[in-house]
Design a protein around this motif. Sequence first.
Motif, PDB file in Angstrom:
ATOM      1  N   PHE A  72      26.233  56.265  32.704  1.00 39.87           N
ATOM      2  CA  PHE A  72      26.317  57.459  33.536  1.00 39.87           C
ATOM      3  C   PHE A  72      27.736  58.025  33.530  1.00 39.87           C
ATOM      4  CE2 PHE A  72      22.294  56.486  36.018  1.00 39.87           C
ATOM      5  CZ  PHE A  72      21.688  57.694  35.709  1.00 39.87           C
ATOM      6  N   LEU A  73      28.741  57.157  33.532  1.00 44.56           N
ATOM      7  CA  LEU A  73      30.120  57.641  33.459  1.00 44.56           C
ATOM      8  C   LEU A  73      30.363  58.389  32.156  1.00 44.56           C
ATOM      9  CD1 LEU A  73      32.261  54.689  34.897  1.00 44.56           C
ATOM     10  CD2 LEU A  73      31.559  56.785  36.029  1.00 44.56           C
ATOM     11  N   ARG A  74      29.786  57.895  31.074  1.00 42.32           N
ATOM     12  CA  ARG A  74      29.953  58.565  29.778  1.00 42.32           C
ATOM     13  C   ARG A  74      29.260  59.926  29.774  1.00 42.32           C
ATOM     14  NH1 ARG A  74      31.808  55.134  25.649  1.00 42.32           N
ATOM     15  NH2 ARG A  74      30.755  56.314  24.027  1.00 42.32           N
ATOM     16  N   LEU A  75      28.245  60.084  30.632  1.00 40.08           N
ATOM     17  CA  LEU A  75      27.590  61.385  30.765  1.00 40.08           C
ATOM     18  C   LEU A  75      28.364  62.333  31.679  1.00 40.08           C
ATOM     19  CD1 LEU A  75      23.819  60.373  31.133  1.00 40.08           C
ATOM     20  CD2 LEU A  75      24.960  61.320  29.104  1.00 40.08           C
ATOM     21  N   GLY A  76      29.426  61.809  32.321  1.00 40.95           N
ATOM     22  CA  GLY A  76      30.258  62.663  33.162  1.00 40.95           C
ATOM     23  C   GLY A  76      30.082  62.485  34.647  1.00 40.95           C
ATOM     24  N   LEU A  77      29.324  61.475  35.069  1.00 40.89           N
ATOM     25  CA  LEU A  77      29.134  61.251  36.499  1.00 40.89           C
ATOM     26  C   LEU A  77      30.459  60.838  37.143  1.00 40.89           C
ATOM     27  CD1 LEU A  77      26.603  61.350  38.337  1.00 40.89           C
ATOM     28  CD2 LEU A  77      26.520  58.870  38.166  1.00 40.89           C
ATOM     29  N   ASP A  78      30.719  61.333  38.337  1.00 41.18           N
ATOM     30  CA  ASP A  78      31.967  61.059  39.053  1.00 41.18           C
ATOM     31  C   ASP A  78      31.799  59.806  39.910  1.00 41.18           C
ATOM     32  OD1 ASP A  78      34.339  61.044  40.406  1.00 41.18           O
ATOM     33  OD2 ASP A  78      34.050  62.952  41.427  1.00 41.18           O
ATOM     34  N   LEU A  79      32.451  58.726  39.502  1.00 43.83           N
ATOM     35  CA  LEU A  79      32.322  57.458  40.215  1.00 43.83           C
ATOM     36  C   LEU A  79      32.929  57.526  41.610  1.00 43.83           C
ATOM     37  CD1 LEU A  79      31.314  54.547  39.872  1.00 43.83           C
ATOM     38  CD2 LEU A  79      33.598  53.939  39.076  1.00 43.83           C
ATOM     39  N   ASP A  80      34.001  58.270  41.781  1.00 44.26           N
ATOM     40  CA  ASP A  80      34.629  58.368  43.105  1.00 44.26           C
ATOM     41  C   ASP A  80      33.686  59.004  44.118  1.00 44.26           C
ATOM     42  OD1 ASP A  80      36.946  57.207  42.197  1.00 44.26           O
ATOM     43  OD2 ASP A  80      37.932  59.103  41.745  1.00 44.26           O
ATOM     44  N   THR A  81      32.920  59.986  43.666  1.00 43.68           N
ATOM     45  CA  THR A  81      31.953  60.622  44.558  1.00 43.68           C
ATOM     46  C   THR A  81      30.898  59.618  45.008  1.00 43.68           C
ATOM     47  OG1 THR A  81      32.271  62.771  43.500  1.00 43.68           O
ATOM     48  CG2 THR A  81      30.238  62.463  44.759  1.00 43.68           C
ATOM     49  N   LEU A  82      30.423  58.794  44.076  1.00 41.58           N
ATOM     50  CA  LEU A  82      29.448  57.771  44.433  1.00 41.58           C
ATOM     51  C   LEU A  82      30.042  56.759  45.407  1.00 41.58           C
ATOM     52  CD1 LEU A  82      27.732  56.941  41.009  1.00 41.58           C
ATOM     53  CD2 LEU A  82      26.939  58.486  42.795  1.00 41.58           C
ATOM     54  N   ALA A  83      31.272  56.333  45.135  1.00 38.92           N
ATOM     55  CA  ALA A  83      31.895  55.301  45.966  1.00 38.92           C
ATOM     56  C   ALA A  83      32.050  55.776  47.408  1.00 38.92           C
ATOM     57  CB  ALA A  83      33.251  54.917  45.384  1.00 38.92           C
ATOM     58  N   THR A 116      20.033  58.142  41.035  1.00 41.77           N
ATOM     59  CA  THR A 116      19.603  57.082  40.116  1.00 41.77           C
ATOM     60  C   THR A 116      20.702  56.042  39.931  1.00 41.77           C
ATOM     61  OG1 THR A 116      18.186  58.655  38.934  1.00 41.77           O
ATOM     62  CG2 THR A 116      18.715  56.598  37.807  1.00 41.77           C
ATOM     63  N   ALA A 117      21.945  56.506  39.777  1.00 46.60           N
ATOM     64  CA  ALA A 117      23.058  55.568  39.600  1.00 46.60           C
ATOM     65  C   ALA A 117      23.202  54.662  40.818  1.00 46.60           C
ATOM     66  CB  ALA A 117      24.354  56.344  39.360  1.00 46.60           C
ATOM     67  N   LEU A 118      23.118  55.227  42.023  1.00 48.76           N
ATOM     68  CA  LEU A 118      23.229  54.416  43.236  1.00 48.76           C
ATOM     69  C   LEU A 118      22.053  53.457  43.368  1.00 48.76           C
ATOM     70  CD1 LEU A 118      24.565  56.995  45.843  1.00 48.76           C
ATOM     71  CD2 LEU A 118      25.778  55.017  44.912  1.00 48.76           C
ATOM     72  N   ASP A 119      20.844  53.915  43.039  1.00 54.66           N
ATOM     73  CA  ASP A 119      19.681  53.028  43.110  1.00 54.66           C
ATOM     74  C   ASP A 119      19.805  51.875  42.129  1.00 54.66           C
ATOM     75  OD1 ASP A 119      18.466  54.426  45.126  1.00 54.66           O
ATOM     76  OD2 ASP A 119      17.000  55.447  43.851  1.00 54.66           O
ATOM     77  N   CYS A 120      20.305  52.165  40.926  1.00 52.95           N
ATOM     78  CA  CYS A 120      20.511  51.082  39.951  1.00 52.95           C
ATOM     79  C   CYS A 120      21.520  50.075  40.489  1.00 52.95           C
ATOM     80  CB  CYS A 120      20.985  51.654  38.617  1.00 52.95           C
ATOM     81  SG  CYS A 120      19.712  52.527  37.676  1.00 52.95           S
ATOM     82  N   ALA A 121      22.608  50.579  41.072  1.00 47.83           N
ATOM     83  CA  ALA A 121      23.637  49.682  41.622  1.00 47.83           C
ATOM     84  C   ALA A 121      23.097  48.855  42.782  1.00 47.83           C
ATOM     85  CB  ALA A 121      24.848  50.496  42.076  1.00 47.83           C
TER      86      ALA A 121
END
Length: 272
Positions: free
Chosen positions: A103-114, A83-88
């Motif tokens: 999503f970051l505040r929920l604990g999603l790992d941004l480095d993994t997405l990147a 969902t985060a990638l689709d939003c981006a």
Amino acid sequence: MSLLTRARLLTTLLPEAVACRQTAAHVWGLATLPWSKPETDIPVDLITPTPLDIPGCRTHQDPLPQADVTTHTGIRVTTQERTALDCARHLPRHTAVAALDQFLRLGLDLDTLARQVSGFWRLRDTLAMADAGAASPRESWLRVTLMEACLPRPTTQIHVPLSADRRAYLDLGWPDFKVAVEYDGNEHHSTPGARARDQRRRDALRALGWRVITVDRTILPARTADLLEVVTDALMERGWQPGPARMTAILSRIRAARRPTTHRRRTWRTFR
């Protein structure tokens, strides 16, 4: 009927349909829906194997591995990461970054997405704008507005001791220059008591040398150009030196914001 109710009904009636994009963000508890529309008027975003013409829906034929699908609150939905990638990928940048911040505040790992988007420079830039320090979607919008205008990236949730037992947290700003920008939402700042507390707090910050610029919904987005001018002037008065190329880019963004119909050029990436 609420968006969640419609998404739950549709994913039940259509066994291969999956809530996605902005609808999925809403399912995950994020505040990403347009402020100007009632929820009942917002279409449900669904990924479906074949195009479907469903009233009140937007259907998409995106590739969807089974690993990207889960169930949340009884709704078949894309995972938080997907969902985060689709939003981006698909939402306007201000809305996308507001979702990513949450999503970051929920604990999603941004480095993994990147790591999943190497080679897609615009998507990487959108992910790089995310910041878990944003306390509301409108703060996210404000930060993106400043960054897209080529101003230096602001720090979020700046801790400023006011006295031995008092402290302030500024929404965003530049501690080196003691310039801050804060979003005043009507729900928190509309009563006389709240306004009086805000004024005392800002008087204390001013006494410590801070310049605090306040923004509300009458300024963003209607008076974006005025906001950018005020912030740029404040930073330069405090010693920020943008350089000729960056100053040209800032002035270009201010001029674009003053036009009735703005074709927004992407300039932030050049001036990180």
